[in-house]
Design an enzyme around this catalytic site. Structure first.
Site, mmCIF file in Angstrom:
data_model
loop_
_atom_site.group_PDB
_atom_site.id
_atom_site.type_symbol
_atom_site.label_atom_id
_atom_site.label_comp_id
_atom_site.label_asym_id
_atom_site.label_seq_id
_atom_site.Cartn_x
_atom_site.Cartn_y
_atom_site.Cartn_z
ATOM 1 N N LYS A 199 -5.654 -9.402 -9.608
ATOM 2 C CA LYS A 199 -5.307 -8.286 -8.429
ATOM 3 C C LYS A 199 -6.090 -8.539 -7.286
ATOM 4 O O LYS A 199 -7.303 -7.887 -7.636
ATOM 5 C CB LYS A 199 -5.101 -7.175 -9.114
ATOM 6 N N PHE A 234 1.509 -15.758 -3.942
ATOM 7 C CA PHE A 234 1.701 -15.660 -5.508
ATOM 8 C C PHE A 234 3.161 -15.778 -5.532
ATOM 9 O O PHE A 234 3.847 -16.010 -6.731
ATOM 10 C CB PHE A 234 1.132 -14.537 -6.057
ATOM 11 N N LYS A 242 0.462 -3.413 -13.474
ATOM 12 C CA LYS A 242 -0.886 -3.484 -13.263
ATOM 13 C C LYS A 242 -1.472 -2.614 -14.253
ATOM 14 O O LYS A 242 -0.867 -1.575 -14.783
ATOM 15 C CB LYS A 242 -1.093 -3.041 -11.844
ATOM 16 N N ARG A 301 3.631 -4.727 3.917
ATOM 17 C CA ARG A 301 4.689 -4.227 3.039
ATOM 18 C C ARG A 301 5.335 -2.956 3.334
ATOM 19 O O ARG A 301 6.540 -2.602 3.141
ATOM 20 C CB ARG A 301 3.604 -3.664 1.626
ATOM 21 N N GLU A 360 -2.027 -12.718 -13.142
ATOM 22 C CA GLU A 360 -2.793 -13.176 -11.934
ATOM 23 C C GLU A 360 -3.756 -12.284 -11.651
ATOM 24 O O GLU A 360 -3.747 -10.903 -11.975
ATOM 25 C CB GLU A 360 -1.841 -13.266 -10.599
HETATM 26 P P1 ATP Z 1 -3.202 -0.179 -5.328
HETATM 27 O O1 ATP Z 1 -3.619 1.403 -4.914
HETATM 28 O O2 ATP Z 1 -3.449 -0.174 -6.794
HETATM 29 O O3 ATP Z 1 -3.521 -1.423 -4.448
HETATM 30 P P2 ATP Z 1 -0.278 -0.085 -4.511
HETATM 31 O O4 ATP Z 1 0.205 1.390 -4.594
HETATM 32 O O5 ATP Z 1 -1.046 -0.433 -3.202
HETATM 33 O O6 ATP Z 1 -1.641 -0.006 -5.544
HETATM 34 P P3 ATP Z 1 0.817 -1.446 -6.512
HETATM 35 O O7 ATP Z 1 2.545 -1.387 -6.443
HETATM 36 O O8 ATP Z 1 0.364 -0.627 -7.368
HETATM 37 O O9 ATP Z 1 0.539 -1.142 -5.097
HETATM 38 O O10 ATP Z 1 0.229 -2.796 -6.482
HETATM 39 C C1 ATP Z 1 0.826 -3.959 -5.853
HETATM 40 C C2 ATP Z 1 -0.103 -4.320 -4.764
HETATM 41 O O11 ATP Z 1 -1.349 -5.157 -5.077
HETATM 42 C C3 ATP Z 1 0.447 -5.282 -3.884
HETATM 43 O O12 ATP Z 1 1.257 -4.559 -2.913
HETATM 44 C C4 ATP Z 1 -0.666 -6.259 -3.441
HETATM 45 O O13 ATP Z 1 -1.078 -5.726 -2.044
HETATM 46 C C5 ATP Z 1 -1.628 -6.224 -4.256
HETATM 47 N N1 ATP Z 1 -1.941 -7.424 -5.065
HETATM 48 C C6 ATP Z 1 -2.994 -7.991 -5.152
HETATM 49 N N2 ATP Z 1 -2.775 -9.304 -5.814
HETATM 50 C C7 ATP Z 1 -1.500 -9.062 -6.360
HETATM 51 C C8 ATP Z 1 -0.840 -10.230 -7.054
HETATM 52 N N3 ATP Z 1 -1.579 -11.125 -7.738
HETATM 53 N N4 ATP Z 1 0.383 -9.889 -7.346
HETATM 54 C C9 ATP Z 1 1.038 -8.833 -6.705
HETATM 55 N N5 ATP Z 1 0.172 -7.860 -5.823
HETATM 56 C C10 ATP Z 1 -1.007 -8.108 -5.696
#
Ligand code: ATP
Length: 597
Positions: free
Chosen positions: A273, A367, A449, A298, A271
């Site tokens: 991001k 999602f 990711k 979150r 999907e």
């Molecule tokens: P980043 O700084 O890259 O946003 P993060 O530390 O906040 O990372 P990660 O676990 O790395 O969190 O990435 C997941 C986050 O990405 C999710 O909490 C959500 O907010 C975001 N996100 C965006 N699109 C999607 C998707 N299609 N599926 C899941 N999460 C997504």
């Protein structure tokens, strides 16, 4: 249990810092509680009145507590007067006589709990032992006071507690009121302590964590678990996912290439991001069968009020009840395009919501679905959950839409999809194992990711979310901001926080001002117990573990002064991560996985 006894337990916990010791002391406390006392005792020991996903704030500042103390002392000149003798009763009821003493002591200690305890200890006498639940109810009442004259009513409520309780109890109460209890333990330690209460070891901590992740209410879980009639099996049956209580969200691991990803999780759903705010949407019915909708971040913070658009879920989503997972993004009214994270985050606000919603509408990219019509779906394979999600969001609208995805086992196709998302201005792709169950947190290879480095041609493949630990005063132009640089660090395996960088360049004036606002809110007088800081880096002001900043840097180098043993080269602030708690910052272990190219 009396509040007196409860506070004696807190005192013992406050005096130790080893996690195992805290676990034992907590379990001692738990074993002495009656069943109905368990949730309040747990929330209070974590410095709150309600579980994390609810908000009930005292709205009572330190200044107001100092005022209440002054009033209380002036009310009892026989106890607190200059020479504490009855002869001075008449000329010592003037509040101004006490104000200076109260303020001076607070200046000296820098801690409202210490100040309160020291001042009120003279008034301690036998018999000050109301019930834990009675005091809890009174605190709830104080917090709930609102409207005209509420500050005065809150102060009166607090003074009533000064009359009823001993000084050690009040030490903790005032800290809870100002949101600074800081006993140095978190959810995981409570879960360990629960297991310890029943088995004298941590054998059931893992299972308890799984239950908590399904339904994040520690007080409720503890109450079900500590009931002597429930063994673990019974608890697992009783404690089910339910609308209104958030599920701990699944998060991504990092992998560096499409090949690596396909090798680890052969068939994937991919999907876009989105760079917005994570949102969990709950749709349910109340006792009168009236539908309601709520949303959580979150961090389990409720955001329902911030998004009036959510109400459309009541008519547009096809289900009796459900829990959906997604990302909310702002949409430019003119172009229809998704806006940048910074703009979307302006929708996180308490005031002027309707006007802002009109100016910057949002779209929910959904999602995942975790529950439908009372049926938990977290153990259902993702591919099936996707079908169910589509049945709920029948037709995509401007507000609710299912996130598009592809299914693939081909690294090349995955790579191309990721590159295409970047070209479209998105953050890249999220790759999810095709038939995986929904698992909270970052364990296992279910969500991954691939993220391009942010605006840097350096060697770190991702930014780091760091904890702000302290700040240094500024010179010249920066003096006006009151801050010239700040110290950041990451959480180690041992629960301590290690320094990684001192950052003083690359901030805009706006960012300096923003930074100062947050620093003011979280400054503390003494170095927090969990900080490991080299003497050459001692900052001018300490900041309690609280807020998180996203830092980009060129590379990691070895460092003799930073306690992490490594330092960031050319670190710069990308953004404030108000959507993350400090416990969710990047860990030292994760830092090692951020490949250096
Ligand atoms: P980043 O700084 O890259 O946003 P993060 O530390 O906040 O990372 P990660 O676990 O790395 O969190 O990435 C997941 C986050 O990405 C999710 O909490 C959500 O907010 C975001 N996100 C965006 N699109 C999607 C998707 N299609 N599926 C899941 N999460 C997504």
């Amino acid at each position: 249990m009396t509040f007196f006894t409860f506070a004696q337990h807190l005192k013992k916990i406050e005096a130790v810092s080893a996690r195992l010791e805290i676990t034992r002391l907590l379990s001692q406390l738990f074993s002495e509680l009656k069943i109905k006392e368990i949730p309040p005792a747990i929330y209070l020991s974590l410095g709150r009145l309600v579980p994390q996903y609810q908000s009930l704030e005292f709205q009572l500042s330190t200044k107001m507590i100092l005022r209440a103390l002054t009033k209380h002392l002036a009310h009892h000149p026989d106890i607190y007067g200059a020479n504490g003798s009855m002869s001075n009763l008449f000329n010592e009821t003037d509040e101004s006589l006490y104000e200076e003493r109260v303020n001076k002591l607070y200046k000296q200690t820098g801690d409202i709990g210490e100040t309160t305890e020291q001042l009120l200890s003279l008034g301690d006498k036998e018999g000050l032992k109301p019930d834990l639940l009675e005091v809890y109810e009174q605190l709830v009442q104080i917090a709930k006071e609102g409207g005209t004259g509420s500050q005065e009513r809150k102060i009166a409520g607090l003074i009533d507690l000064f009359e009823k309780l001993d000084s050690n109890s009040l030490r903790f109460i005032v800290r809870i009121i100002v949101g600074k209890l800081r006993l140095g333990f978190s959810t995981m330690t409570v879960l360990d302590a629960l297991s310890w209460t029943k088995h004298n070891d941590k054998s059931e901590s893992g299972k308890l964590e799984e239950l908590f992740q399904k339904k994040a209410d520690l007080g409720l879980l503890a109450q079900v678990y500590l009931d002597p009639q429930h063994n673990l099996k019974a608890v697992q049956k009783l404690y089910q996912i339910s609308e209104g209580i958030p599920v701990m969200p699944a998060l991504c691991q990092r992998l560096n290439s499409a090949e690596e990803i396909i090798a680890k999780m052969p068939k994937v759903i991919v999907e876009p991001k989105y760079d917005g705010l994570r949102i969990q949407i709950h749709l349910g019915k109340d006792k009168n069968s009236k539908k309601w909708v709520r949303s959580f971040t979150r961090n389990l913070e409720e955001t329902s009020q911030m998004f009036p658009e959510l109400n459309q879920a009541l008519t547009k989503l096809d289900c009796v009840s459900c829990i959906l997972d997604g990302e909310v993004v702002g949409v430019d009214k003119k172009t229809g395009k998704i806006v940048a994270f910074q703009e979307t985050s302006t929708r996180r606000r308490k005031h002027g919501i309707a006007a802002k919603a009109e100016e910057l509408p949002v779209r929910f990219y959904l999602f995942d679905v975790l529950e439908k019509n009372g049926q938990s779906l977290i153990d259902t394979p993702l591919s099936e959950r996707k079908t169910i999600l589509k049945q709920i969001v029948k037709a995509d609208t401007d507000v609710f839409t299912t996130a598009p995805f592809i299914v693939t086992s081909d690294p090349e196709e995955l790579h191309d999809y990721h590159t295409k998302q970047l070209a479209l201005g998105l953050e890249g792709a999220v790759i999810k194992k095709h038939d995986s169950v929904y698992k909270s947190g970052r364990k296992g290879w279910r969500w991954v990711k691939i993220k391009e480095e942010e605006g840097t041609s350096g060697k770190l493949s991702d930014t780091l979310d760091c904890i702000v630990m302290g700040y240094y005063g500024g010179r010249g132009k920066r003096a006006a901001f009151g801050v010239g640089a700040f110290l950041v660090g990451l959480l180690g395996d041992d629960g301590k926080i290690y320094t990684l960088a001192k950052i003083g360049t690359g901030l805009t004036d706006e960012q300096f001002k923003e930074l100062k606002k947050r620093l003011n809110k979280h400054e503390v007088k003494v170095k927090p117990k969990v900080y490991k800081v080299h003497k050459n880096l001692i900052p001018d002001g300490w900041i309690e573990p609280s807020f998180v900043v996203e830092i980009a840097a060129d590379e990691l180098t070895r460092s003799p002064v930073h306690s992490a043993g490594k330092a960031l080269r050319f670190p710069r602030l990308v953004k404030f991560r108000d959507d993350k708690t400090w416990q969710e910052a990047t860990t030292l272990k994760e830092m090692e996985t951020i490949k250096i190219g």
